[in-house]
Design a protein around this motif. Structure first.
Motif, short mmCIF file in Angstrom:
data_model
loop_
_atom_site.label_atom_id
_atom_site.label_comp_id
_atom_site.label_asym_id
_atom_site.label_seq_id
_atom_site.Cartn_x
_atom_site.Cartn_y
_atom_site.Cartn_z
N GLN A 16 16.68 -27.60 -10.01
CA GLN A 16 16.56 -28.31 -8.73
C GLN A 16 15.46 -29.35 -8.81
N ALA A 45 21.66 -22.15 -2.87
CA ALA A 45 22.02 -23.19 -1.90
C ALA A 45 21.02 -23.24 -0.76
N ALA A 48 17.94 -24.86 -2.11
CA ALA A 48 18.10 -26.30 -2.33
C ALA A 48 18.12 -27.06 -1.00
N PHE A 53 18.22 -30.95 -0.25
CA PHE A 53 19.53 -31.22 -0.82
C PHE A 53 20.61 -31.10 0.25
N LEU A 55 24.39 -29.92 0.79
CA LEU A 55 25.34 -28.98 0.15
C LEU A 55 26.77 -29.44 0.39
N SER A 118 24.19 -39.43 -3.41
CA SER A 118 22.94 -38.82 -3.86
C SER A 118 21.78 -39.80 -3.91
N LEU A 124 24.01 -31.24 -3.82
CA LEU A 124 24.36 -29.99 -4.52
C LEU A 124 25.85 -29.77 -4.36
N VAL A 154 23.11 -31.85 -8.56
CA VAL A 154 23.27 -30.59 -9.29
C VAL A 154 24.68 -30.08 -9.01
#
Length: 921
Positions: A16, A45, A48, A53, A55, A118, A124, A154
């Protein structure tokens, strides 16, 4: 609840952080089914998302594996982008190869748009169960994975490590330089303890950790279900969470996993690698088994870990699947040459037996189950074989076996097979063996008319109106002549056979006549001995018993054993009959044959009646009804009922005897020898309760039946003795004397017990001097026969005769002996009768006891003990048993006592030896 996953979360945190720095990674999160991969993904998750992040999540399934771009469409929908099928294209959408290429370009563009997001916020991409992802989506995702090296993205793929799972994906991913592989393993025993501590507490966790680890292999899903079952309010025996969790693992895994689990559950202890592969559809058993072991579904030996796992897998099968799998398993075992009992076990589970081979396997397996004392399993095999066979003769034979097997366990239940057997017999599908068995069972159940029709058909197959001597039909006729005389026909003298064949066959020239029922011949011989009182009957019966092995595969062994016991009893060998009853009852109990165990127990009750052991007779007769309920006895109910009625009557429980007399019995019982015993018992009860005319009617009915059946020489029941006693009670001594003369004129083979009873009654019609001679002989006969109740009656009569002749000392001695024997028999009415007239005997009792007769001082201690017991009325054998010496030693002591006291016989022993009886005993 994550246990032993700290290292995995640490590595994911590092990935991460690298992604946040612009170095994206692809993570392959792999491991066995239900090892906690999804829980780990969810934890990562959450972690993150907390770090900023976004998801984007997709869940793949086996049902969507063939949907093009199905996985990618889930990601796009989650990200708020248009799905590939909805992407705008100028003009009409092309079809065919051109249409596929357009969709691929659209997918690439949309995937690129997804990754471009991103730039503003780390991304993620999580794909759960990626082994089921469609090939199109994976192809697009892999093409864009190279862009991840400089993106804040990721990608986590949760994948199964099943050997054949998604091999193209694995091969392509391994080429990616930015790939990180994380393997999620099952929990160790310490991990299981930590897991259980949070669920059940520290104490239970420490106690259960080892067992739970062995049962689950450390699978978190299975472990959680097992913990919930253990903590359920009703306890682990009723909870079913583990089974459901196991099925979840099997259905979520590769299809080969479910196939192997079902094959293991079906084959069970018959499982082999080749058999499992064939039943599971040709899978690689070793590879799949290793994968299932790694997932905690199987133990190291290839079997299920939890004892309830197999049942859970079987319950998951539909009825059609269950039948098909077990049918295929049976066919595979049969082709591999397995034992028929193993093949039959699977055929029974399948509920069908297709093909002659299957029917034969079931019949052979039934024979094995019978020998292994499992009658229920044998009956189940035969029932399936009978339903499945297409040959009518074969079906009839199987049904006859089924009826015989069921008869051993419960004749009432087995009787449901008799009607179809009668129908098969009318159609000519029964052989002699099955027909003879059918006749016996029909007669047991009181269905004489149907038995007669079966007999007529058997007889029609012979050349003449009567059976040839030595034939199997002649054996059946001789048995009928004893057991159910109205149906029997005389055996003729015509025909080729002139002597009885042996048990297995008889050689005539070069021809061997095999017998289908070897034990029927022995049963016939014993029945003939009983009906005609042939010489040597007891020796023949004992030989049959020594040769006997109570086998339920032979239809007439039980009948032969019962007839042999009755022969010993009618030959005054009651002690020997009692020993054999105990042996045979134990043997029948060990072989799970309650019908014959009950029959032998009922014979034991009759033996106890003959011995004067009345309480034991009641106990044994009631035990016979416990072993076999009254509704299952059929016409044979007359045997235990007769013992109960006589014993309770002589004990003095007349109301109880009357209740047994009122029991509803089959009308056909009076057409068999069982009815004679019942009539005699009823007459004894009527005589004891002063219904003398009714008693005389019962005894005369016995005689009339025996004469009509041609069995009155001397016959199964000595009815003349009872009738003579009734005539004496009615004041008709002349008729009584005539009946006694007729009884004494019977052939010399008549039992000494019956002769002793007859002499006692004859003495009642004579003068005291003559009566004493007859009573002395009667006492000796009854003592040799071992009938203590009749001994007590003779001693009572002798006491009265001595008193009438003025010999009071001998009268008192006989009275005391009679009272002692009556009390020992628990014959309370007889004892009360003796005491009611004992006033003249009891007055000089103390003086006689205080003044010993001359010669007493010359007796040794051993002689005094033997003489004292003899005064009490014990037989030589009973004295030997009490003093732990041989009967010959007792006889020697008594001879010396007679010489020292200057007397000639036991009856002359002085009564003042009685006070020493307590010390002697």
């Amino acid at each position: 609840m994550l246990v032993e996953r700290e290292e995995h979360l640490g590595r994911l945190h590092q990935i991460q952080e690298s992604a946040l720095a612009g170095k994206g990674r692809v993570v392959l999160l792999e491991g066995p089914t239900a090892a906690g991969r999804t829980e780990l993904l969810h934890a990562f998750a959450d972690q993150a998302e907390a770090a900023g992040f976004r998801l984007v999540h997709a869940i793949c399934s086996r049902s969507g594996q063939d949907v093009a771009f199905g996985m990618l469409n889930q990601l796009l929908r989650y990200a708020g982008l248009p799905m590939i099928s909805d992407a705008p294209e100028p003009g009409p959408a092309p079809s065919g190869p051109d249409g596929a290429s357009v969709r691929a370009r659209s997918a690439d563009e949309l995937c690129g748009s997804l990754l471009e997001q991103s730039a503003g916020r780390p991304l993620l991409l999580a794909v759960d169960d990626s082994q089921y992802a469609d090939a199109d989506s994976l192809s697009v995702l892999l093409r864009h994975s190279r862009r991840l090296r400089s993106a804040r993205v990721v990608v986590v793929l949760v994948d199964s490590d099943f050997p054949t799972s998604n091999l193209p994906l694995r091969a392509e991913l391994l080429r990616q330089p930015n790939l990180s592989r994380l393997r999620v393993s099952l929990l160790t025993e310490s991990g299981v303890r930590e897991f259980l501590t949070g669920r059940l507490g520290a104490d239970d966790a420490a106690r259960l950790a080892c067992d739970f680890h062995a049962l689950t292999g450390g699978s978190p899903l299975l472990l959680g279900a097992l913990a919930d079952d253990h903590a359920a309010p009703d306890g682990p025996l009723t909870a079913r969470g583990f089974g459901l969790a196991l099925l979840s693992c099997l259905h979520r895994g590769d299809p080969a996993v479910l196939a192997l689990a079902r094959a293991l559950a079906v084959l069970d202890e018959d499982a082999t690698e080749d058999g499992l592969a064939a039943l599971a559809g040709g899978i690689d058993v070793r590879a799949v088994s290793r994968a299932m072991t790694a997932a905690g579904l199987l133990a190291d030996d290839g079997g299920f870990r939890h004892p309830d796992a197999r049942q859970a897998v079987l319950e998951d099968l539909s009825p059609r699947e269950h039948s098909a799998l077990y049918g295929r398993a049976a066919r595979l075992l049969h082709a591999a040459g397995a034992e028929q009992v193993r093949v039959a076990r699977h055929l029974r589970e399948a509920g069908r037996a297709d093909g002659p081979w299957a029917v034969r396997a079931l019949v052979e397996a039934a024979e094995y189950e019978v020998l292994a004392d499992r009658p229920e399993d044998a009956a189940a095999c035969l029932e399936l074989a009978e339903r499945s066979s297409g040959d009518l003769t074969e079906r009839a034979g199987v049904l006859a076996r089924l009826a015989h097997t069921g008869f051993q366990f419960d004749p009432a239940t087995a009787s449901r097979h008799l009607t179809p057997l009668v129908t098969a017999g009318r159609a000519g599908h029964l052989k002699f063996r099955e027909s003879a068995l059918l006749v016996r069972q029909l007669l047991w159940n009181g269905r004489a008319d149907e038995a007669s029709s079966v007999l007529d058909r058997i007889r029609e197959s012979t050349d003449g109106p009567t059976a040839d001597p030595g034939s199997e039909l002649a054996d059946l006729e001789q048995w009928l002549a004893w057991a159910h005389p109205p149906l029997a026909r005389p055996v003729g003298t015509s025909g080729a056979a002139s002597r009885r064949p042996g048990a297995a066959g008889e050689t005539t020239g070069t021809i061997v006549a095999l017998r289908s029922e070897p034990w029927l011949g022995r049963a016939a011989t014993l029945a003939n001995h009983l009906a005609r009182d042939r010489p040597g009957a007891a020796e023949r019966a004992e030989q049959v018993l020594w040769d006997l092995r109570l086998s339920r595969t032979e239809c007439w062994t039980g009948e032969s054993a019962m007839l042999a016991l009755l022969t010993l009893l009618h030959s005054d060998r009651a002690d020997l009959a009692a020993d054999w009853c105990e042996r045979l009852s134990a043997d029948a109990a060990n072989h799970s044959a309650p019908t014959w165990q009950a029959v032998f127990t009922a014979v034991r009750a009759e033996v106890a009646v003959r011995q004067g052991d009345l309480e034991s007779a009641v106990e044994k007769a009631q035990e016979a009804f416990t072993l076999l309920p009254p509704k299952s006895w059929g016409v044979a109910i007359g045997m235990p009922l007769a013992s109960l009625i006589v014993a309770t009557t002589r004990i003095g429980r007349h109301e109880e005897a009357a209740r047994w007399l009122s029991y509803a019995v089959p009308a056909a019982m009076y057409e068999s020898w069982y009815g004679l015993s019942f009539l005699q018992a009823r007459g004894i009860h009527h005589l004891a309760t002063n219904h003398v005319h009714a008693a005389l009617g019962d005894f005369l009915s016995c005689g009339e039946l025996q004469r009509n059946w041609g069995m009155d020489s001397p016959g199964p029941v000595a009815w003349r003795a009872g009738a003579a006693e009734a005539c004496i009670r009615l004041g008709n001594p002349d008729r009584a004397k005539q009946l006694v003369h007729e009884q004494l004129a019977r052939p010399v083979g008549a039992s000494s017990r019956i002769r002793g009873m007859s002499l006692r009654l004859y003495a009642a019609t004579c003068t005291p001097g003559r009566a004493l001679q007859l009573l002395t002989e009667a006492l000796e006969l009854l003592e040799s026969a071992g009938d203590r109740f009749e001994q007590a009656r003779v001693l009572a009569d002798m006491s009265r005769m001595y008193y009438a002749l003025g010999e009071h000392r001998r009268a008192r001695m006989m009275f005391r002996q009679s009272l002692h024997v009556a009390k020992a028999c628990e014959a309370h009415p007889l004892a009360q009768e003796l005491l009611s007239g004992s006033g003249e005997y009891e007055r000089p009792r103390i003086a006689a006891a205080e003044a010993p007769s001359p010669g007493h001082s010359e007796l040794t201690g051993s002689e005094r003990r033997v003489a004292s017991l003899a005064v009490m009325g014990y037989t030589n054998r009973e004295i030997a048993s009490k003093l732990y010496v041989t009967p010959s030693t007792v006889e020697q002591h008594l001879t010396r006592v007679y010489r020292k006291l200057n007397i000639q016989r036991r009856q002359d022993l002085p009564s003042d030896l009685w006070p020493n009886a307590s010390r002697a005993g």
